[in-house]
Scaffold this motif. Structure first.
Motif, short mmCIF file in Angstrom:
data_model
loop_
_atom_site.label_atom_id
_atom_site.label_comp_id
_atom_site.label_asym_id
_atom_site.label_seq_id
_atom_site.Cartn_x
_atom_site.Cartn_y
_atom_site.Cartn_z
N PRO A 62 0.92 -0.62 -0.04
CA PRO A 62 -0.51 -0.21 -0.09
C PRO A 62 0.49 1.36 0.05
O PRO A 62 0.15 2.53 0.64
CB PRO A 62 -0.74 -0.03 1.26
N ASP A 87 -3.45 -0.01 -5.93
CA ASP A 87 -4.90 1.52 -5.85
C ASP A 87 -5.35 2.16 -4.54
O ASP A 87 -5.69 2.74 -4.79
CB ASP A 87 -6.44 0.69 -5.84
N LEU A 88 -5.22 0.69 -3.56
CA LEU A 88 -5.31 1.70 -2.02
C LEU A 88 -4.14 2.49 -1.71
O LEU A 88 -4.03 3.61 -1.86
CB LEU A 88 -4.45 0.68 -0.86
N ARG A 90 -2.23 4.10 -4.78
CA ARG A 90 -2.30 5.02 -5.42
C ARG A 90 -3.12 6.46 -4.21
O ARG A 90 -3.17 7.79 -5.22
CB ARG A 90 -3.10 5.32 -6.99
N LYS A 91 -4.83 5.87 -4.50
CA LYS A 91 -5.42 6.52 -3.66
C LYS A 91 -5.31 7.53 -2.32
O LYS A 91 -5.25 8.52 -1.89
CB LYS A 91 -6.36 5.70 -3.11
N THR A 92 -3.74 6.83 -1.88
CA THR A 92 -3.38 7.44 -0.32
C THR A 92 -2.58 7.93 -0.47
O THR A 92 -1.95 9.60 -0.15
CB THR A 92 -2.40 5.65 0.79
N TYR A 93 -1.34 8.08 -1.61
CA TYR A 93 -0.18 9.18 -1.70
C TYR A 93 -0.79 9.26 -3.56
O TYR A 93 0.52 8.72 -4.11
CB TYR A 93 1.27 7.73 -1.32
N PRO A 94 -1.49 10.21 -4.20
CA PRO A 94 -1.65 10.71 -5.10
C PRO A 94 -1.01 11.62 -5.83
O PRO A 94 -0.45 11.45 -7.20
CB PRO A 94 -3.03 10.88 -5.12
N ASP A 95 0.17 11.78 -5.03
CA ASP A 95 1.47 12.80 -5.76
C ASP A 95 2.56 11.14 -6.53
O ASP A 95 3.45 12.23 -6.35
CB ASP A 95 1.82 13.31 -4.21
#
Length: 219
Positions: A62, A87-88, A90-95
């Motif tokens: 993650p 997916d997790l 990318r959502k947690t660390y979108p940068d």
């Protein structure tokens, strides 16, 4: 296509199923004055001292280690077998950049990566199948690039399978894992063994290695 009976498919499916509870595990020790955090910082120091460049965390899950590498000033991105984990992340660390992929067949150019971190990810590879992974790490690393391995150490026993919380994994004698990496063209820089923290079962091993032969000694 990945063989559904292979350890790759079994590992990906197991982490997909456990992704949410796995992501909830507290990993704040990586950001503080812990031994594990110190070894990550040593890896980051070496990447900077050798000119920098992109760093891949292979088996990123993650994403907390990838994010820590970013916080240490590195150009870091993550790769993992599990689409749900990615997916997790990318959502947690979108940068940050995260991609689905396998450590033994990376979609990376030869010699274009400054460093690789395998943070408790090669533990799921059956021992006989591990050498090609190290060969792939060597292929994508730049000459003199840095490899950091974190794993469960076997505490004097041979390679030992154990009941990891997600899917079966292997504990390695640190000397044996270092030898396999050396056979693939890596030279050891340093190592660390630490005893289990409260709530942990096994000793942890860490190896810091460079791609290529040992640097010449200057006096």
């Amino acid at each position: 296509m990945t063989d559904p009976s292979s350890h790759l498919s079994r590992t990906a499916d197991a982490y997909d199923a456990m992704a949410v509870p796995y992501a909830a595990i507290d990993r704040t020790d990586l950001n503080g004055p812990s031994l594990d955090g110190a070894f990550l910082a040593a890896f980051a120091d070496r990447i900077r001292s050798t000119g920098g460049g992109p760093v891949a965390e292979l088996g990123c899950g993650p994403g907390p280690v990838t994010a820590r590498l970013r916080d240490l000033g590195l150009d870091a991105y993550g790769v993992d077998l599990s689409p749900v984990m990615i997916d997790l992340a990318r959502k947690t660390y979108p940068d940050l950049r995260f991609e689905v992929g396998s450590m033994d067949a990376l979609e990376l150019a030869a010699g274009g990566t400054a460093g690789i971190v395998s943070w408790y990810s090669v533990i799921h590879v059956p021992p006989r199948e591990l050498p090609p992974y190290f060969a792939e790490f060597r292929r994508v690393l730049a000459p003199g690039g840095t490899l950091l391995l974190a794993f469960f150490e076997s505490e004097g026993d041979p390679v030992t399978v154990f009941d990891h919380r997600v899917t079966p994994a292997y504990r390695w004698p640190i000397d044996e894992l270092a030898r396999l990496a050396a056979d693939a063209g890596f030279t050891e820089i340093g190592r660390m063994l630490r005893e289990p923290y409260e709530g942990e079962r096994y000793r942890r091993g860490h190896l810091l290695m460079r791609s290529g032969p040992a640097a010449p000694v200057t006096v």
